[in-house]
Write an enzyme that holds these catalytic residues in place. Structure first.
Site, PDB file in Angstrom:
ATOM      1  N   ARG A  18      -4.120  77.114   2.879  1.00  0.00           N
ATOM      2  CA  ARG A  18      -4.605  76.560   0.707  1.00  0.00           C
ATOM      3  C   ARG A  18      -4.990  78.120  -0.095  1.00  0.00           C
ATOM      4  NH1 ARG A  18      -8.521  73.825  -0.749  1.00  0.00           N
ATOM      5  NH2 ARG A  18      -9.663  73.301   1.054  1.00  0.00           N
ATOM      6  N   HIS A  50      -8.707  72.341  -3.169  1.00  0.00           N
ATOM      7  CA  HIS A  50      -8.185  70.962  -2.159  1.00  0.00           C
ATOM      8  C   HIS A  50      -7.271  70.017  -2.945  1.00  0.00           C
ATOM      9  CE1 HIS A  50      -8.142  67.095   0.327  1.00  0.00           C
ATOM     10  NE2 HIS A  50      -8.888  66.717  -1.005  1.00  0.00           N
ATOM     11  N   TYR A  73     -17.389  77.025  -1.392  1.00  0.00           N
ATOM     12  CA  TYR A  73     -17.987  76.880   0.174  1.00  0.00           C
ATOM     13  C   TYR A  73     -16.647  77.833   0.257  1.00  0.00           C
ATOM     14  CZ  TYR A  73     -13.183  74.295  -0.657  1.00  0.00           C
ATOM     15  OH  TYR A  73     -11.905  73.547  -1.224  1.00  0.00           O
TER      16      TYR A  73
END
Length: 370
Positions: free
Chosen positions: A261, A265, A274
């Site tokens: 990805r 998100h 992160y």
């Protein structure tokens, strides 16, 4: 075709195209016409541009929270093209490409703009309503496939989900049922390496996600999800097996599509908290659109002129989708329609009060901070 593809260790990742577009496994190249190849490419490019426009609309306050698909075009388009038109698709919330491949209705944008009406047309293209709750749609996909088997229908049901869904109870219950009752399912795990901020290595101690299939009595296979040809070949083989399994095989298959990805998100997420940009750039070297384009250029299917035509057509199509969606006028009273089968007295009172405000002050009254 099915048996040879699945006769391997679940950790043996299937690839057809190298990152530079060269062919690694000629025997697995799908037998498609130039028109079909061009259509797949167009839909992948459409997905990338659609993604950019939706994020832009969200940033402008013209759309609600949106889930980006960038980097996953190969798995979504490749898998959907491998299906028959009447095969059912149950998806999570990131597989917009499955709808693109089925001829995305303009109403789909309404869902992301806050209107439940956006789900209404999906049944027309054999797609279950969009699912937000992680993994909840997988048992429904199994039930639908079981009903098809009992009715003697010649179609399969494909369930798309992310790697994070494999940590949910719904995933295990659904796959266990599919194994016991031998349902014609294709479980398509879009392993994009992150369940929001949780990395793949924190999801499970299993060597692969595809290997989990053995616990339920059917086969699992790992494929390069950024290789649309490999995804097509694996999904096609899984579909054939679901409808006509060889002796000793079970109908269902778990496909783990390894991909990444690129973006957040959702538009409510900040991935810089992160993960490192270097990691993202490394994965972009395997970009599904770039490698597919390189392959089609070598095959003589694409050239600069054809690509320019594709880009112009995509811009026109997306502009039309957005214009139609933004021209939609919702009726505020519709929020009361499906709260109960029969409206309660309190609900009826609220609806009447809303109508009174609209008649007295206009729709502006509904936006007033009172």
């Amino acid at each position: 075709m099915g048996g040879s593809l699945f006769d391997r260790n679940p950790g043996d990742r299937i690839e057809v195209l190298a990152p530079d577009g060269s062919v690694l496994a000629p025997a697995l190249v799908p037998d498609l016409s130039d028109e079909q190849w061009a259509a797949m490419y167009r839909d992948m490019r459409f997905c990338r541009r659609f993604d950019e426009r939706m994020i832009s609309l969200q940033r402008q306050g013209r759309m609600g929270t949106y889930s980006s698909l960038a980097g996953q075009e190969g798995s979504q388009i490749g898998s959907t093209y491998a299906l028959a038109d009447d095969d059912m698709i149950a998806y999570q919330y990131r597989e917009h490409g499955a709808l693109v491949a089925r001829g995305m209705p303009w109403e789909y944008l309404l869902y992301w703009m806050g209107h439940e009406a956006g789900n209404a047309r999906l049944a027309d293209i054999e797609v279950f309503p969009l699912n937000i709750t992680i993994g909840d749609h997988i048992p429904h996909a199994v039930g639908y496939a079981w009903a098809a088997k009992l009715n003697g229908d010649e179609h399969v049901t494909v369930a798309h989900f992310g790697d994070g869904a494999t940590s949910e109870g719904d995933f295990h219950e659904a796959l266990n049922f599919a194994g016991v009752f031998d349902t014609p399912n294709v479980f398509f795990c879009n392993n994009n390496q992150w369940a929001i901020s949780v990395p793949r290595k924190r999801q499970t101690a299993s060597e692969t996600l595809a290997g989990k299939a053995s616990a339920y009595g059917f086969e699992g296979v790992q494929v390069d999800g950024m290789d649309p040809l490999a995804v097509y070949a694996v999904t096609r083989a899984a579909r054939e097996k679901a409808l006509d399994p060889d002796d000793g095989q079970r109908r269902s298959t778990l496909i783990e599509a390894i991909q990444y990805r690129y973006g957040a998100h959702t538009t409510a997420d900040d991935p810089s908290n992160y993960r490192d940009d270097e990691e993202v750039e490394e994965w972009k070297e395997r970009d599904p659109i770039d490698r597919f384009e390189a392959y089609l250029r070598d095959e003589g299917v694409l050239d600069d002129e054809r690509i320019e035509e594709v880009e112009e057509g995509i811009e026109e199509s997306i502009t039309e989708l957005v214009d139609r969606a933004e021209g939609y006028e919702a009726d505020p009273k519709s929020m009361f329609e499906h709260a109960f089968a029969e409206p309660t007295p309190r609900l009826a009172e609220q609806r009447e009060y809303l109508q009174h405000l609209r008649e007295e002050y206009g729709d502006e009254a509904l936006l007033a901070d009172e």
